[in-house]
Design a protein around this motif. Structure first.
Motif, PDB file in Angstrom:
ATOM      1  N   LEU A  20       0.830  -1.199   0.000  1.00 37.66           N
ATOM      2  CA  LEU A  20       0.000   0.000   0.000  1.00 37.66           C
ATOM      3  C   LEU A  20       0.865   1.249   0.000  1.00 37.66           C
ATOM      4  CD1 LEU A  20      -2.551  -0.990   2.786  1.00 37.66           C
ATOM      5  CD2 LEU A  20      -2.977  -0.977   0.335  1.00 37.66           C
ATOM      6  N   ASP A  21       0.324   2.278  -0.581  1.00 35.07           N
ATOM      7  CA  ASP A  21       0.926   3.598  -0.470  1.00 35.07           C
ATOM      8  C   ASP A  21       0.938   3.942   1.024  1.00 35.07           C
ATOM      9  OD1 ASP A  21       0.212   6.670  -0.175  1.00 35.07           O
ATOM     10  OD2 ASP A  21       1.316   6.414  -2.062  1.00 35.07           O
ATOM     11  N   LYS A  23       0.480   6.619   2.624  1.00 34.77           N
ATOM     12  CA  LYS A  23      -0.620   7.502   3.005  1.00 34.77           C
ATOM     13  C   LYS A  23      -1.922   6.713   3.162  1.00 34.77           C
ATOM     14  CE  LYS A  23      -2.810  11.810   1.533  1.00 34.77           C
ATOM     15  NZ  LYS A  23      -2.836  12.842   0.483  1.00 34.77           N
ATOM     16  N   ILE A  24      -2.161   5.732   2.281  1.00 37.92           N
ATOM     17  CA  ILE A  24      -3.356   4.884   2.384  1.00 37.92           C
ATOM     18  C   ILE A  24      -3.276   4.022   3.646  1.00 37.92           C
ATOM     19  CG2 ILE A  24      -4.630   2.974   1.300  1.00 37.92           C
ATOM     20  CD1 ILE A  24      -5.034   5.661  -0.074  1.00 37.92           C
ATOM     21  N   LYS A  25      -2.103   3.466   3.920  1.00 34.71           N
ATOM     22  CA  LYS A  25      -1.942   2.654   5.129  1.00 34.71           C
ATOM     23  C   LYS A  25      -2.220   3.488   6.380  1.00 34.71           C
ATOM     24  CE  LYS A  25       1.089  -0.435   7.621  1.00 34.71           C
ATOM     25  NZ  LYS A  25       1.962   0.029   8.675  1.00 34.71           N
ATOM     26  N   TYR A  26      -1.703   4.695   6.409  1.00 38.60           N
ATOM     27  CA  TYR A  26      -1.932   5.594   7.535  1.00 38.60           C
ATOM     28  C   TYR A  26      -3.421   5.920   7.664  1.00 38.60           C
ATOM     29  CZ  TYR A  26      -1.398   9.688  10.559  1.00 38.60           C
ATOM     30  OH  TYR A  26      -1.499  10.597  11.591  1.00 38.60           O
ATOM     31  N   THR A  27      -4.087   6.134   6.527  1.00 38.37           N
ATOM     32  CA  THR A  27      -5.529   6.404   6.532  1.00 38.37           C
ATOM     33  C   THR A  27      -6.295   5.236   7.137  1.00 38.37           C
ATOM     34  OG1 THR A  27      -5.306   7.787   4.560  1.00 38.37           O
ATOM     35  CG2 THR A  27      -7.518   6.973   5.078  1.00 38.37           C
ATOM     36  N   ILE A  28      -5.922   4.021   6.744  1.00 36.44           N
ATOM     37  CA  ILE A  28      -6.584   2.822   7.281  1.00 36.44           C
ATOM     38  C   ILE A  28      -6.350   2.719   8.792  1.00 36.44           C
ATOM     39  CG2 ILE A  28      -6.600   0.293   7.244  1.00 36.44           C
ATOM     40  CD1 ILE A  28      -5.846   0.522   4.227  1.00 36.44           C
ATOM     41  N   GLU A  29      -5.129   2.976   9.221  1.00 34.81           N
ATOM     42  CA  GLU A  29      -4.818   2.913  10.652  1.00 34.81           C
ATOM     43  C   GLU A  29      -5.652   3.930  11.437  1.00 34.81           C
ATOM     44  OE1 GLU A  29      -0.601   3.540  10.705  1.00 34.81           O
ATOM     45  OE2 GLU A  29      -0.156   1.441  10.259  1.00 34.81           O
ATOM     46  N   ILE A  43     -10.868  -2.916   6.651  1.00 32.13           N
ATOM     47  CA  ILE A  43     -10.692  -3.321   5.254  1.00 32.13           C
ATOM     48  C   ILE A  43     -11.838  -4.215   4.796  1.00 32.13           C
ATOM     49  CG2 ILE A  43      -9.227  -4.648   3.676  1.00 32.13           C
ATOM     50  CD1 ILE A  43      -6.809  -3.534   5.272  1.00 32.13           C
ATOM     51  N   ALA A  46     -14.869  -2.085   4.118  1.00 37.78           N
ATOM     52  CA  ALA A  46     -14.706  -1.297   2.889  1.00 37.78           C
ATOM     53  C   ALA A  46     -14.911  -2.169   1.653  1.00 37.78           C
ATOM     54  CB  ALA A  46     -13.325  -0.652   2.864  1.00 37.78           C
TER      55      ALA A  46
END
Length: 169
Positions: A20-21, A23-29, A43, A46
């Motif tokens: 994952l990018d 930024k996307i991983k951080y968003t998920i966290e 996840i 979603a």
């Protein structure tokens, strides 16, 4: 204490590794923290939401329909790998990849997988022009069938499955 790992058929969950990018991983966290859920739960939710909104072509009694992917999965998912494959081929043929198309075409080209006279299956699969598919025979020979298709991958034509050469394992 060491616990025995269940075999693949007995698993209740599957493992998935993703790139994952950041930024996307951080968003998920952050989503997981806000919802007080695990990253896995965020996840899964979603994906389920996206599947509900995604239109999928489905073939029912020879007619093309459009269902949500969520409905198609609910209707056609099974833990039986051979039956899951047959469902994909029979009801969502537009979604087959090349290797799956070769296996399906091999099944269609092998008369021993079909019977026009079978009247009672637990879940009948009848395809026009082919008859009733013997899902139990396909299940018994599925590994051998995939090996057969792999062996003949360079053939320009479909090579029917050879039952005499292949015994179910």
């Amino acid at each position: 204490m060491v616990k025995n790992k269940p075999n693949q058929g007995a698993r209740k969950t599957e493992t998935l590794t993703l790139r994952l990018d950041p930024k996307i991983k951080y968003t998920i966290e952050l989503m997981a923290r806000i919802k007080r859920q695990s990253i896995t739960s965020v996840i899964e939710a979603a994906i389920e939401s996206a599947a509900f909104d995604l239109d999928t072509p489905v073939l029912i009694e020879g007619k093309r329909e459009t269902w949500s992917l969520s409905n198609a999965v609910s209707e056609f998912y099974t833990t039986d790998e051979a039956a899951k494959f047959i469902n994909l081929c029979a009801f969502m043929p537009e979604l087959l990849n090349y290797e799956e198309q070769r296996i399906w075409e091999t099944i269609k080209a092998t008369p021993e997988f079909w019977d026009e006279n079978i009247e009672s299956y637990l879940a009948p699969y009848h395809l026009r022009g082919l008859g009733f598919i013997d899902k139990f025979k396909i299940g018994a020979y599925f590994m051998s069938l995939t090996l057969h298709v792999e062996e003949h991958k360079d053939s320009r034509t479909i090579v029917p499955f050879d039952f005499v050469r292949r015994l179910p394992k």
